[in-house]
Design a protein around this motif. Sequence first.
Motif, PDB file in Angstrom:
ATOM      1  N   UNK A   1       0.831  -1.226  -0.042  1.00  0.00           N
ATOM      2  CA  UNK A   1       0.026   0.053   0.011  1.00  0.00           C
ATOM      3  C   UNK A   1       0.964   1.367  -0.048  1.00  0.00           C
ATOM      4  N   UNK A   2       2.025   1.184  -0.134  1.00  0.00           N
ATOM      5  CA  UNK A   2       3.047   2.232   0.022  1.00  0.00           C
ATOM      6  C   UNK A   2       3.833   2.472  -1.299  1.00  0.00           C
ATOM      7  N   UNK A   3       3.430   3.397  -1.884  1.00  0.00           N
ATOM      8  CA  UNK A   3       4.092   3.880  -3.243  1.00  0.00           C
ATOM      9  C   UNK A   3       5.811   3.972  -3.200  1.00  0.00           C
ATOM     10  N   UNK A   4       6.264   4.173  -1.987  1.00  0.00           N
ATOM     11  CA  UNK A   4       7.697   4.158  -1.799  1.00  0.00           C
ATOM     12  C   UNK A   4       8.342   2.980  -1.941  1.00  0.00           C
ATOM     13  N   UNK A   5       7.587   2.022  -1.647  1.00  0.00           N
ATOM     14  CA  UNK A   5       8.095   0.708  -1.901  1.00  0.00           C
ATOM     15  C   UNK A   5       7.772  -0.058  -3.326  1.00  0.00           C
ATOM     16  N   UNK A   6       6.622   0.087  -3.761  1.00  0.00           N
ATOM     17  CA  UNK A   6       6.297  -0.555  -5.092  1.00  0.00           C
ATOM     18  C   UNK A   6       5.036   0.067  -5.607  1.00  0.00           C
ATOM     19  N   UNK A   7       4.941  -0.006  -6.695  1.00  0.00           N
ATOM     20  CA  UNK A   7       3.616   0.396  -7.515  1.00  0.00           C
ATOM     21  C   UNK A   7       2.888  -0.995  -7.793  1.00  0.00           C
ATOM     22  N   UNK A   8       1.886  -1.274  -6.722  1.00  0.00           N
ATOM     23  CA  UNK A   8       1.507  -2.580  -6.953  1.00  0.00           C
ATOM     24  C   UNK A   8       0.384  -2.683  -8.449  1.00  0.00           C
ATOM     25  N   UNK A   9      -0.097  -1.636  -8.829  1.00  0.00           N
ATOM     26  CA  UNK A   9      -0.960  -1.658 -10.007  1.00  0.00           C
ATOM     27  C   UNK A   9       0.043  -2.306 -11.167  1.00  0.00           C
ATOM     28  N   UNK A  10       1.284  -1.524 -11.238  1.00  0.00           N
ATOM     29  CA  UNK A  10       2.154  -1.733 -12.405  1.00  0.00           C
ATOM     30  C   UNK A  10       2.524  -3.343 -12.285  1.00  0.00           C
ATOM     31  N   UNK A  11       3.144  -3.537 -10.687  1.00  0.00           N
ATOM     32  CA  UNK A  11       3.491  -5.089 -10.518  1.00  0.00           C
ATOM     33  C   UNK A  11       2.481  -6.113 -11.029  1.00  0.00           C
ATOM     34  N   UNK A  12       1.128  -5.663 -10.835  1.00  0.00           N
ATOM     35  CA  UNK A  12       0.200  -6.564 -11.369  1.00  0.00           C
ATOM     36  C   UNK A  12      -0.082  -6.869 -12.690  1.00  0.00           C
ATOM     37  N   UNK A  13       0.259  -5.655 -13.640  1.00  0.00           N
ATOM     38  CA  UNK A  13       0.252  -5.729 -15.146  1.00  0.00           C
ATOM     39  C   UNK A  13       1.470  -5.921 -16.016  1.00  0.00           C
ATOM     40  N   UNK A  14       2.548  -5.844 -15.113  1.00  0.00           N
ATOM     41  CA  UNK A  14       3.898  -5.901 -15.893  1.00  0.00           C
ATOM     42  C   UNK A  14       4.799  -6.723 -15.339  1.00  0.00           C
ATOM     43  N   UNK A  15       5.195  -8.015 -15.990  1.00  0.00           N
ATOM     44  CA  UNK A  15       5.917  -8.932 -15.242  1.00  0.00           C
ATOM     45  C   UNK A  15       7.530  -8.139 -15.244  1.00  0.00           C
ATOM     46  N   UNK A  16       7.750  -7.338 -16.254  1.00  0.00           N
ATOM     47  CA  UNK A  16       9.173  -6.946 -16.436  1.00  0.00           C
ATOM     48  C   UNK A  16       9.256  -5.936 -15.117  1.00  0.00           C
ATOM     49  N   UNK A  17       8.366  -5.204 -14.733  1.00  0.00           N
ATOM     50  CA  UNK A  17       8.328  -4.324 -13.565  1.00  0.00           C
ATOM     51  C   UNK A  17       8.612  -5.158 -12.227  1.00  0.00           C
ATOM     52  N   UNK A  18       7.801  -6.214 -12.154  1.00  0.00           N
ATOM     53  CA  UNK A  18       7.924  -7.045 -10.929  1.00  0.00           C
ATOM     54  C   UNK A  18       9.228  -7.754 -11.117  1.00  0.00           C
ATOM     55  N   UNK A  19       9.747  -8.087 -11.944  1.00  0.00           N
ATOM     56  CA  UNK A  19      11.175  -8.713 -12.117  1.00  0.00           C
ATOM     57  C   UNK A  19      12.282  -7.703 -11.794  1.00  0.00           C
ATOM     58  N   UNK A  20      11.958  -6.528 -12.195  1.00  0.00           N
ATOM     59  CA  UNK A  20      12.706  -5.313 -11.839  1.00  0.00           C
ATOM     60  C   UNK A  20      12.943  -5.129 -10.194  1.00  0.00           C
ATOM     61  N   UNK A  21      11.737  -5.128  -9.689  1.00  0.00           N
ATOM     62  CA  UNK A  21      11.837  -5.202  -8.263  1.00  0.00           C
ATOM     63  C   UNK A  21      12.441  -6.315  -7.594  1.00  0.00           C
ATOM     64  N   UNK A  22      12.110  -7.328  -8.034  1.00  0.00           N
ATOM     65  CA  UNK A  22      12.891  -8.424  -7.532  1.00  0.00           C
ATOM     66  C   UNK A  22      14.563  -8.450  -7.551  1.00  0.00           C
ATOM     67  N   UNK A  23      14.927  -7.945  -8.764  1.00  0.00           N
ATOM     68  CA  UNK A  23      16.343  -7.681  -9.125  1.00  0.00           C
ATOM     69  C   UNK A  23      16.881  -6.757  -8.025  1.00  0.00           C
ATOM     70  N   UNK A  24      16.014  -5.520  -7.734  1.00  0.00           N
ATOM     71  CA  UNK A  24      16.407  -4.374  -6.933  1.00  0.00           C
ATOM     72  C   UNK A  24      16.765  -5.274  -5.550  1.00  0.00           C
ATOM     73  N   UNK A  25      15.955  -6.108  -4.945  1.00  0.00           N
ATOM     74  CA  UNK A  25      16.231  -6.750  -3.662  1.00  0.00           C
ATOM     75  C   UNK A  25      17.344  -7.733  -3.934  1.00  0.00           C
ATOM     76  N   UNK A  26      17.456  -8.246  -4.905  1.00  0.00           N
ATOM     77  CA  UNK A  26      18.571  -9.342  -5.238  1.00  0.00           C
ATOM     78  C   UNK A  26      20.064  -8.485  -5.096  1.00  0.00           C
ATOM     79  N   UNK A  27      20.031  -7.281  -5.632  1.00  0.00           N
ATOM     80  CA  UNK A  27      21.344  -6.656  -5.426  1.00  0.00           C
ATOM     81  C   UNK A  27      21.789  -6.454  -4.153  1.00  0.00           C
ATOM     82  N   UNK A  28      20.931  -6.609  -3.203  1.00  0.00           N
ATOM     83  CA  UNK A  28      21.403  -6.575  -1.787  1.00  0.00           C
ATOM     84  C   UNK A  28      21.145  -8.142  -1.104  1.00  0.00           C
ATOM     85  N   UNK A  29      21.166  -8.828  -1.749  1.00  0.00           N
ATOM     86  CA  UNK A  29      21.193 -10.245  -1.210  1.00  0.00           C
ATOM     87  C   UNK A  29      19.857 -10.631  -0.704  1.00  0.00           C
TER      88      UNK A  29
END
Length: 352
Positions: free
Chosen positions: A44-72
């Motif tokens: 529910x917090x846009x500072x963390x993620x845009x849930x609407x975009x993550x729901x429709x864009x697999x690329x954006x969702x994987x970008x989010x996962x990649x950002x976490x992955x960069x920190x292990x």
Amino acid sequence: MKTMKGPGLFLAQFVGDEAPFDTLDGLAGWAADCGYIGLQVPTGDMRLMDVGLAATSRDYAQELAGRLGAHGTVFTELSAHLQGQLVAVHPAYDLLFDGFAPEAVRGRPQARQEWAVDQLRKTLSAAANLGLPAIAAFSGALAWPYVYPWPQRPAGLIEAAFDELAQRWKPILDHAEDVGVDICFEIHPGEDLHDGISYEMFLERVGGHQRARMLYDPSHYVLQGLDYLQNIDIYHERISMFHVKDAEFNPTGRQGVYGGYQPWIDRAGRFRSPGDGQVDFTAVFSKLAQYDFDGWAVVEWECALKHPEDGAREGAAFVRDHIIRVTDRAFDDFAAAGTDDARNRQILGLGR
């Protein structure tokens, strides 16, 4: 047997306006420094993620996962607790819960509910795009103001409340089935699903829906006087999430479960950092291992005394020390004599 994953951290209590707590990347780096490898992320917090975009864009969702992955780190689950709360709100709580919703729907209960349902559907779709098996949510509550039966509850009141609650959630659960993601209801006072019996009442009304799962948090059971270990025995087939949160209940001659309207620090029952309360986590982790729970052990930090950053750092080590790497052999295998059916019959004195 299976080994659970962890340590994970629920970020809701740590999001803030100052770095590193004001961005997903900042939180991921800080959590990794604390020793966490998984993050449960509120949607529910846009500072963390845009849930609407993550729901429709697999690329954006994987970008989010990649950002976490960069920190292990990785996503453990997504959380839609606050949106779930708004699926069902008794009018007595309208003003209080309006704060969970965007300004555009405040003061408009029907619009607020529609927004919450849409958010849950988006969270489920976002979880699917992230390859996650489940989301966390509250159930909301229509009957909670009547939890204590005084004045006497009218016949059929609770049944009507649960019928309506199920009617509101069934289409959301069906969407969960469509995208292959579970909804784990946190069993929590203040929600209509606040103990095992109320969960069963709901489950019956949604036809035993396989996507209606449970988030197990023993702290809420300690404060109710509920047997949190037997709860695992009863519901282990439905438990798909685990919050590592501690609590203590120290009733006196002046107050008990209800707390006398006191602030958390002065209540007989209060939440504590992991290891500082009364939950027997050695037994909890053992029970979950016994029943092959292979989800995440996620610290939800809430404590009336300790600083959150200290609680978070200690919580990571606490979970690491409690996760049981399950054995791949019986402890007495060294004494196995080796045998076959014929020898077994001979041992029993059969067929001579």
